[in-house]
Design an enzyme around this catalytic site. Structure first.
Site, PDB file in Angstrom:
ATOM      1  CG  ASP A  81      62.460  20.247 -64.213  1.00  0.00           C
ATOM      2  OD1 ASP A  81      61.927  20.430 -63.104  1.00  0.00           O
ATOM      3  OD2 ASP A  81      62.657  21.184 -64.864  1.00  0.00           O
ATOM      4  CD  GLU A 110      65.581   1.490 -73.365  1.00  0.00           C
ATOM      5  OE1 GLU A 110      65.748   1.606 -72.171  1.00  0.00           O
ATOM      6  OE2 GLU A 110      64.369   1.563 -73.874  1.00  0.00           O
ATOM      7  N   GLY A 152      64.568  -5.220 -65.338  1.00  0.00           N
ATOM      8  CA  GLY A 152      66.215  -5.107 -65.257  1.00  0.00           C
ATOM      9  C   GLY A 152      66.755  -5.403 -66.401  1.00  0.00           C
ATOM     10  CB  SER A 153      66.306  -5.864 -70.161  1.00  0.00           C
ATOM     11  OG  SER A 153      65.584  -4.613 -70.467  1.00  0.00           O
ATOM     12  CG  ASN A 154      68.028  -0.459 -70.240  1.00  0.00           C
ATOM     13  OD1 ASN A 154      68.996  -0.275 -71.189  1.00  0.00           O
ATOM     14  ND2 ASN A 154      66.818  -0.681 -70.245  1.00  0.00           N
ATOM     15  CG  ASP A 160      61.921  11.032 -68.380  1.00  0.00           C
ATOM     16  OD1 ASP A 160      62.732  10.293 -67.427  1.00  0.00           O
ATOM     17  OD2 ASP A 160      60.840  10.840 -68.416  1.00  0.00           O
ATOM     18  CG  LEU A 201      64.889   9.782 -57.356  1.00  0.00           C
ATOM     19  CD1 LEU A 201      66.107   9.270 -57.996  1.00  0.00           C
ATOM     20  CD2 LEU A 201      65.020   8.816 -55.735  1.00  0.00           C
ATOM     21  NE  ARG A 224      58.566   6.216 -54.499  1.00  0.00           N
ATOM     22  CZ  ARG A 224      57.343   6.603 -54.746  1.00  0.00           C
ATOM     23  NH1 ARG A 224      56.316   5.983 -55.275  1.00  0.00           N
ATOM     24  NH2 ARG A 224      56.712   7.245 -53.553  1.00  0.00           N
ATOM     25  CG  HIS A 282      62.974   8.884 -71.284  1.00  0.00           C
ATOM     26  ND1 HIS A 282      61.902   8.474 -70.242  1.00  0.00           N
ATOM     27  CD2 HIS A 282      62.332   9.269 -72.279  1.00  0.00           C
ATOM     28  CE1 HIS A 282      60.961   8.643 -71.044  1.00  0.00           C
ATOM     29  NE2 HIS A 282      61.138   9.360 -72.118  1.00  0.00           N
TER      30      HIS A 282
HETATM   31  C1  GAR Z   1      63.450   1.075 -70.122  1.00  0.00           C
HETATM   32  O1  GAR Z   1      62.858   0.959 -71.481  1.00  0.00           O
HETATM   33  C2  GAR Z   1      63.733   2.358 -69.823  1.00  0.00           C
HETATM   34  O2  GAR Z   1      64.368   3.164 -70.700  1.00  0.00           O
HETATM   35  C3  GAR Z   1      62.417   3.026 -69.173  1.00  0.00           C
HETATM   36  O3  GAR Z   1      62.044   1.651 -68.361  1.00  0.00           O
HETATM   37  C4  GAR Z   1      62.484   0.517 -68.983  1.00  0.00           C
HETATM   38  C5  GAR Z   1      62.847  -0.287 -67.962  1.00  0.00           C
HETATM   39  O4  GAR Z   1      63.186  -1.700 -68.724  1.00  0.00           O
HETATM   40  N1  GAR Z   1      62.657   3.781 -68.088  1.00  0.00           N
HETATM   41  C6  GAR Z   1      61.774   4.843 -68.188  1.00  0.00           C
HETATM   42  O5  GAR Z   1      60.830   5.034 -68.862  1.00  0.00           O
HETATM   43  C7  GAR Z   1      62.244   6.001 -67.497  1.00  0.00           C
HETATM   44  N2  GAR Z   1      61.359   7.345 -67.658  1.00  0.00           N
HETATM   45  P1  GAR Z   1      64.394  -2.515 -68.081  1.00  0.00           P
HETATM   46  O6  GAR Z   1      63.885  -2.954 -66.457  1.00  0.00           O
HETATM   47  O7  GAR Z   1      64.108  -4.097 -68.684  1.00  0.00           O
HETATM   48  O8  GAR Z   1      65.511  -2.031 -68.102  1.00  0.00           O
END
Ligand code: GAR
Length: 224
Positions: A145, A176, A14-16, A147, A95, A93, A111
């Protein structure tokens, strides 16, 4: 200002999500997080959000017989929290079209590549294997689709000759964390909007003018 109510979907650290939480703390940021939902009960991000006083829910997909049943509960939980926009933040996941259609133009995803290149998992290793010199990250609207969908914003990151998967992932992740709050702000304010399946930016807004945020997120290396 009326802040848009956001539901954040996570599966892991969950850093984003944390970067969105930080952005939402600012009084003039146009969004607030109403709920954080994980399909994995042990996702570390759930604890982080709870510590911030945000409502959290675990909806474990393994407890459901079908994707549809899982998504029915997910949809209801988002409705219960009066969510207006969903932000997928490392939600791993797939959807169904039914769920995606219900949230058409109201669900964002981040992404870690410059879409439409390198969709899917193990992005950074595939970037290194392909030998491209610039990668980055993308915030886009969710479509059926994987991403895919109208691109709201992108940030570019240079691939260094001595990068490995970890070093590259770390620099893209830092980008990000800047990009997602920026893209959500543009979209929540209506400064970025969908037209013919591409994102347009309104004239006379911060992003459309020559102010710094746009320059930072136009296609150039910001981390090279
Ligand atoms: C992030 O790098 C995000 O872009 C990626 O998962 C990571 C989650 O990190 N998402 C995908 O690859 C979706 N296709 P986070 O839990 O630290 O935010």
């Amino acid at each position: 200002m009326k802040k848009k109510r956001i539901g954040v979907l996570i599966s892991g650290r969950g850093s984003n999500m944390s970067s969105l939480i930080e952005a939402c703390k600012s009084p003039d940021y146009p969004a607030q997080i109403s709920v954080v939902i994980s399909n994995r009960p042990k996702a570390a991000g759930l604890e982080i959000a709870a510590r911030e006083g945000i409502k959290t829910l675990a909806i474990n997909h393994r407890n459901y017989d079908s994707r549809t049943a899982f998504e029915t509960d997910l949809h209801q939980a988002l409705k219960d929290a009066q969510v207006e926009l969903i932000c997928n933040a490392g939600f791993l996941r797939l959807l169904t079209a039914d769920f995606v259609d219900k949230w058409h133009d109201r669900q964002l995803n981040i992404h870690p590549s410059l879409l439409p290149s390198f969709k899917g998992l193990h992005t950074h290793q595939r970037v290194l294997d392909a030998g491209v010199k610039i990668t980055g990250c993308t915030v886009h609207l969710v479509r059926t689709d994987m991403d895919a969908g109208p691109i709201i914003a992108q940030a570019a990151v240079a691939v260094e000759h001595d990068d490995n998967e970890q070093t590259l992932a770390a620099r893209v992740l830092a980008a990000e964390h800047q990009l997602y709050p920026h893209a959500l702000k543009m979209f929540a304010l209506g400064e970025a909007y969908v037209e013919n399946e591409t994102i347009k930016v309104r004239a006379n807004t911060d992003v459309a003018s020559s102010s710094k945020p746009r320059a930072m997120f136009s296609p150039r290396v910001i981390n090279g």
